[in-house]
Every structure is written in structure tokens, then in C-alpha cells.
Motif scaffolding. Structure first.
Motif, PDB file in Angstrom:
ATOM      1  N   MET A 191       0.890  -1.337  -0.061  1.00  0.00           N
ATOM      2  CA  MET A 191      -0.128  -0.061  -0.105  1.00  0.00           C
ATOM      3  C   MET A 191       0.792   1.346  -0.033  1.00  0.00           C
ATOM      4  N   ARG A 192       1.840   1.359   0.772  1.00  0.00           N
ATOM      5  CA  ARG A 192       2.634   2.281   0.908  1.00  0.00           C
ATOM      6  C   ARG A 192       3.525   2.521  -0.658  1.00  0.00           C
ATOM      7  N   LEU A 193       3.901   1.402  -1.198  1.00  0.00           N
ATOM      8  CA  LEU A 193       4.539   1.214  -2.446  1.00  0.00           C
ATOM      9  C   LEU A 193       3.783   2.166  -3.360  1.00  0.00           C
ATOM     10  N   PHE A 194       2.502   1.571  -3.517  1.00  0.00           N
ATOM     11  CA  PHE A 194       1.734   2.109  -4.704  1.00  0.00           C
ATOM     12  C   PHE A 194       1.142   3.369  -4.526  1.00  0.00           C
ATOM     13  N   ALA A 195       0.888   3.623  -3.052  1.00  0.00           N
ATOM     14  CA  ALA A 195       0.638   5.438  -2.916  1.00  0.00           C
ATOM     15  C   ALA A 195       1.608   6.214  -3.390  1.00  0.00           C
ATOM     16  N   GLU A 202      -2.017   7.425   1.167  1.00  0.00           N
ATOM     17  CA  GLU A 202      -2.225   5.962   1.376  1.00  0.00           C
ATOM     18  C   GLU A 202      -3.488   5.497   2.120  1.00  0.00           C
ATOM     19  N   ALA A 203      -3.969   4.345   1.787  1.00  0.00           N
ATOM     20  CA  ALA A 203      -5.322   3.636   2.079  1.00  0.00           C
ATOM     21  C   ALA A 203      -4.638   2.676   3.202  1.00  0.00           C
ATOM     22  N   VAL A 204      -5.523   2.441   4.340  1.00  0.00           N
ATOM     23  CA  VAL A 204      -5.148   1.529   5.503  1.00  0.00           C
ATOM     24  C   VAL A 204      -6.411   0.634   5.447  1.00  0.00           C
ATOM     25  N   PHE A 205      -6.268  -0.450   6.107  1.00  0.00           N
ATOM     26  CA  PHE A 205      -6.969  -1.471   6.203  1.00  0.00           C
ATOM     27  C   PHE A 205      -7.760  -1.539   7.631  1.00  0.00           C
ATOM     28  N   GLU A 230      -2.809  -3.167  -5.023  1.00  0.00           N
ATOM     29  CA  GLU A 230      -2.408  -2.013  -6.192  1.00  0.00           C
ATOM     30  C   GLU A 230      -4.004  -1.586  -6.426  1.00  0.00           C
ATOM     31  N   ARG A 231      -4.848  -2.451  -6.781  1.00  0.00           N
ATOM     32  CA  ARG A 231      -6.158  -2.010  -6.976  1.00  0.00           C
ATOM     33  C   ARG A 231      -6.787  -1.178  -5.937  1.00  0.00           C
ATOM     34  N   LEU A 232      -6.569  -1.554  -4.977  1.00  0.00           N
ATOM     35  CA  LEU A 232      -7.206  -1.000  -3.757  1.00  0.00           C
ATOM     36  C   LEU A 232      -6.351   0.655  -3.443  1.00  0.00           C
ATOM     37  N   ALA A 233      -4.988   0.476  -3.727  1.00  0.00           N
ATOM     38  CA  ALA A 233      -4.314   1.843  -3.551  1.00  0.00           C
ATOM     39  C   ALA A 233      -4.954   3.026  -4.552  1.00  0.00           C
ATOM     40  N   ILE A 234      -5.292   2.323  -5.781  1.00  0.00           N
ATOM     41  CA  ILE A 234      -5.862   3.387  -6.733  1.00  0.00           C
ATOM     42  C   ILE A 234      -7.375   3.733  -6.371  1.00  0.00           C
ATOM     43  N   PHE A 235      -8.185   2.875  -6.097  1.00  0.00           N
ATOM     44  CA  PHE A 235      -9.828   2.827  -5.971  1.00  0.00           C
ATOM     45  C   PHE A 235      -9.982   3.455  -4.640  1.00  0.00           C
ATOM     46  N   ARG A 236      -9.321   3.158  -3.410  1.00  0.00           N
ATOM     47  CA  ARG A 236      -9.729   3.706  -2.399  1.00  0.00           C
ATOM     48  C   ARG A 236      -8.371   4.247  -1.727  1.00  0.00           C
ATOM     49  N   ALA A 237      -7.986   5.183  -2.368  1.00  0.00           N
ATOM     50  CA  ALA A 237      -6.627   6.211  -1.998  1.00  0.00           C
ATOM     51  C   ALA A 237      -7.112   6.974  -0.738  1.00  0.00           C
ATOM     52  N   GLY A 238      -6.603   6.950   0.248  1.00  0.00           N
ATOM     53  CA  GLY A 238      -6.962   7.944   1.449  1.00  0.00           C
ATOM     54  C   GLY A 238      -8.104   7.408   2.414  1.00  0.00           C
ATOM     55  N   GLU A 239      -8.579   6.125   1.953  1.00  0.00           N
ATOM     56  CA  GLU A 239      -9.672   5.568   2.518  1.00  0.00           C
ATOM     57  C   GLU A 239      -9.337   4.752   3.743  1.00  0.00           C
ATOM     58  N   VAL A 240     -10.327   4.209   4.741  1.00  0.00           N
ATOM     59  CA  VAL A 240     -10.075   2.945   5.366  1.00  0.00           C
ATOM     60  C   VAL A 240     -10.704   1.911   4.650  1.00  0.00           C
ATOM     61  N   VAL A 241     -10.191   0.903   4.074  1.00  0.00           N
ATOM     62  CA  VAL A 241     -10.688  -0.232   3.479  1.00  0.00           C
ATOM     63  C   VAL A 241     -11.243  -1.284   4.508  1.00  0.00           C
ATOM     64  N   GLY A 242     -12.410  -1.664   4.231  1.00  0.00           N
ATOM     65  CA  GLY A 242     -13.202  -2.468   4.783  1.00  0.00           C
ATOM     66  C   GLY A 242     -13.290  -3.785   4.175  1.00  0.00           C
ATOM     67  N   VAL A 243     -13.918  -4.911   4.828  1.00  0.00           N
ATOM     68  CA  VAL A 243     -14.100  -6.289   4.152  1.00  0.00           C
ATOM     69  C   VAL A 243     -15.149  -6.008   2.779  1.00  0.00           C
ATOM     70  N   GLY A 244     -16.036  -5.140   2.926  1.00  0.00           N
ATOM     71  CA  GLY A 244     -16.832  -4.964   1.606  1.00  0.00           C
ATOM     72  C   GLY A 244     -15.940  -4.235   0.498  1.00  0.00           C
ATOM     73  N   ASP A 245     -14.726  -3.684   0.714  1.00  0.00           N
ATOM     74  CA  ASP A 245     -14.049  -3.077  -0.582  1.00  0.00           C
ATOM     75  C   ASP A 245     -12.984  -4.412  -1.132  1.00  0.00           C
ATOM     76  N   LEU A 246     -12.821  -5.487  -0.476  1.00  0.00           N
ATOM     77  CA  LEU A 246     -11.913  -6.456  -1.019  1.00  0.00           C
ATOM     78  C   LEU A 246     -12.630  -7.145  -2.060  1.00  0.00           C
ATOM     79  N   PRO A 247     -11.756  -7.702  -2.808  1.00  0.00           N
ATOM     80  CA  PRO A 247     -12.291  -8.700  -4.057  1.00  0.00           C
ATOM     81  C   PRO A 247     -13.400  -9.728  -3.418  1.00  0.00           C
ATOM     82  N   PRO A 248     -14.412  -9.814  -4.218  1.00  0.00           N
ATOM     83  CA  PRO A 248     -15.381 -11.147  -3.695  1.00  0.00           C
ATOM     84  C   PRO A 248     -14.873 -12.223  -3.367  1.00  0.00           C
ATOM     85  N   GLU A 249     -13.577 -12.967  -3.932  1.00  0.00           N
ATOM     86  CA  GLU A 249     -13.193 -14.101  -3.634  1.00  0.00           C
ATOM     87  C   GLU A 249     -12.635 -14.118  -2.211  1.00  0.00           C
ATOM     88  N   ILE A 250     -12.450 -13.090  -1.490  1.00  0.00           N
ATOM     89  CA  ILE A 250     -11.775 -12.863  -0.066  1.00  0.00           C
ATOM     90  C   ILE A 250     -13.316 -12.663   0.948  1.00  0.00           C
TER      91      ILE A 250
END
Length: 283
Positions: A191-195, A202-205, A230-250
Motif C-alpha cells: 500500500m505504501r509502495l503504490f501510494a 495511502e489507504a489503510v485496512f 495495487e487495485r485498492l491503492a488506486i480506487f480507495r486512496a486515502g480511505e479506510v478499506v473494509g471487508v466490503g472493499d475487498l475482492p469477492p473471492e476474499i
């Protein structure tokens, strides 16, 4: 470059210790591991920390080369040796002279090429296509496979004598599902790398997302985790990432997560364990 191989898991740390010892030894190494575990990065680290570090480092993905061109790619050729050979070809072994050649997916080598590679390992000599004499080449070979080579030997798909020549110093990279305690460390790093790469905040979980990620089996291993981050760093930049933001396979976590040594953990009301105080950033 060993510092780029991140992990605190005891099995992974044992691998790194063995790899550092192997780097200093001028012998063939066989790296085994599932797709996405970081075999090429480990090969680069072995070369970088060896006595050959200042010499060339060449690679050949055996599965990506057409069978009819594999011998030329590995050993080189003279002009006119076959249709389309309009100029001399150096070949990867000669290109790596004095240094290291990394053979990825070595299990894909066709049988005829296995015999010629064995001859090189035994004699240190190659014979490019179209030439009548041999050449001495000084190359350290690092091979990698995601297959069970012992099983392929038993089935007659891979030469036993070549397997023993390659398997002088075996290194096996554990899959990410066997080191869930490393998921927070790796996720924070990516997440730091892609931010930084995409110049975004930076997004955080949050706790639930990190537990879900640590429980997930990661069939694509570290490469899959990197792609998710990488996907989350782009689409959830600066946000708190929750379970609902993860890919459906997780899926969301299904059981209390065991505390991992070295990470702050507190009990949560519904019986699970959490990382930190609600969101997770790895320092």
C-alpha cells in the motif's frame, strides 16, 4: 536484495538464512515454490549477494519459448543454422558468461534440451547450433519450478540425472497461506509502495479487512496480494478499506484470528481478535 524479501514467519526466515548461505556458494540452486511466491526475486537476490554480482545476470522462462527455438535461446546459433537465422545468436548461457543464468519453469524443458543442459552442467561446455566445436562457458545456474520435479522424474517426464544436477542446493519458498502472519506486513508494504508510485494518499485496512485477508488462502500467493493492494491503492486512496472493499473471492473472516507475535492485538466484542485499534497500517 534479501531485504526486499519480506516476512517474519519462522519458515520464511529459515528460507532466507539458507538462501544467504547458498548465495556465497558457487553451485547450482533449485528454487521450488508455487506460482507467485517470489522465485525470481529470490534468484536475483542470490546473484546479487554472490561473488558473481558484478557479472551478467540472464533469465530464460522455459515455458515461454517455443520448443523449436529453445535450444537456440539457451545455447545460441550461427547465422544460417536454421530458417530465419539471419545473424549469429549469442544464447542465454553465453550472455551470462561469468555470471548467473536463471532458468524459470525448468520443468518445461523438452527432453532433448534436458540432455544438452545436463552435458553443460557436467562439462561447462556448449555447442551453439550450426557450430562444429564447443565453447567453454562459466555460468552459475539457478533453476526454478512450481512443479513436483520428483514426481515428474518418477513418471519419466524429467531426467533423473538432470534433477540431481540441479538439486545441489534446494530452496523451497512456502506459500502465503502457510504464513498468514506475514500478510499484514506485505499488505502495508504494497500500500505504501503504490501510494508513492501513483502519488495518492495511502489507504489503510480496518481490523475486519486485515483479518479476512490473513485468513484467505491466496492461491496466487504474494503476486495476488500485490495485485489486490495495487487495485485498492488506486480506487480507495486515502480511505479506510473494509471487508466490503475487498475482492469477492476474499470473504469476511470466519473464526477468531490467532494473535501474531509482534503485532498489537486487542479483544473484540464478538469474540474475534483485531489488529490495532480499528484500522491497520504497518510501519
Amino acid at each position: 536484495m534479501f531485504e526486499l524479501l519480506l516476512g517474519r514467519n519462522p519458515a520464511f526466515q529459515a528460507l532466507l538464512r539458507d538462501a544467504q548461505t547458498a548465495a556465497a556458494a558457487n553451485v547450482t540452486v533449485l528454487i521450488a515454490g508455487e506460482t507467485g511466491t517470489g522465485k525470481e526475486l529470490l534468484a536475483q537476490a542470490l546473484h546479487h549477494h554472490s561473488a558473481r554480482a558484478a557479472k551478467p545476470y540472464a533469465t530464460l522462462n522455459c515455458a515461454a519459448v517455443a520448443e523449436g527455438l529453445a535450444e537456440s535461446e539457451l545455447f545460441g546459433h550461427r547465422r544460417g543454422a536454421f530458417t530465419g537465422a539471419d545473424a549469429d545468436g549469442t544464447g542465454r548461457l553465453r550472455a551470462a558468461h561469468g555470471g548467473t543464468l536463471f532458468l524459470d519453469e525448468a520443468d518445461s524443458l523438452p527432453p532433448a534440451l534436458q540432455a544438452k543442459l545436463l552435458r553443460f552442467l557436467e562439462s561447462g561446455e556448449i555447442q551453439p547450433l550450426g557450430e562444429t566445436t564447443t565453447r567453454k562457458v562459466d555460468v552459475r545456474l539457478i533453476a526454478a519450478t512450481n512443479a513436483d520435479l520428483e514426481a515428474q522424474v518418477a513418471c519419466g517426464l524429467f531426467r533423473a540425472d538432470l534433477y540431481y544436477r540441479l538439486n545441489v542446493l534446494p530452496l523451497r519458498i512456502p506459500p502465503l497461506r502457510q504464513r498468514p502472519d506475514d500478510v499484514p506486513l506485505l499488505a502495508g508494504h504494497f500500500m505504501r509502495l503504490f501510494a508513492a508510485r501513483y502519488q495518492r494518499r495511502e489507504a489503510v485496512f480496518n481490523v475486519d479487512a486485515m483479518i479476512a485477508m490473513a485468513e484467505y488462502a491466496w492461491p496466487g500467493n504474494v503476486r495476488e496480494l500485490r495485485n489486490v493492494c495495487e487495485r485498492l491503492a488506486i480506487f480507495r486512496a486515502g480511505e479506510v478499506v473494509g471487508v466490503g472493499d475487498l475482492p469477492p473471492e476474499i470473504p469476511g473472516y470466519s473464526r477468531p484470528y490467532r494473535p501474531v507475535a509482534g503485532f498489537p492485538v486487542k479483544a473484540r466484542g464478538r469474540g474475534a481478535a483485531g489488529f490495532g485499534m480499528g484500522k491497520y497500517r504497518v510501519n
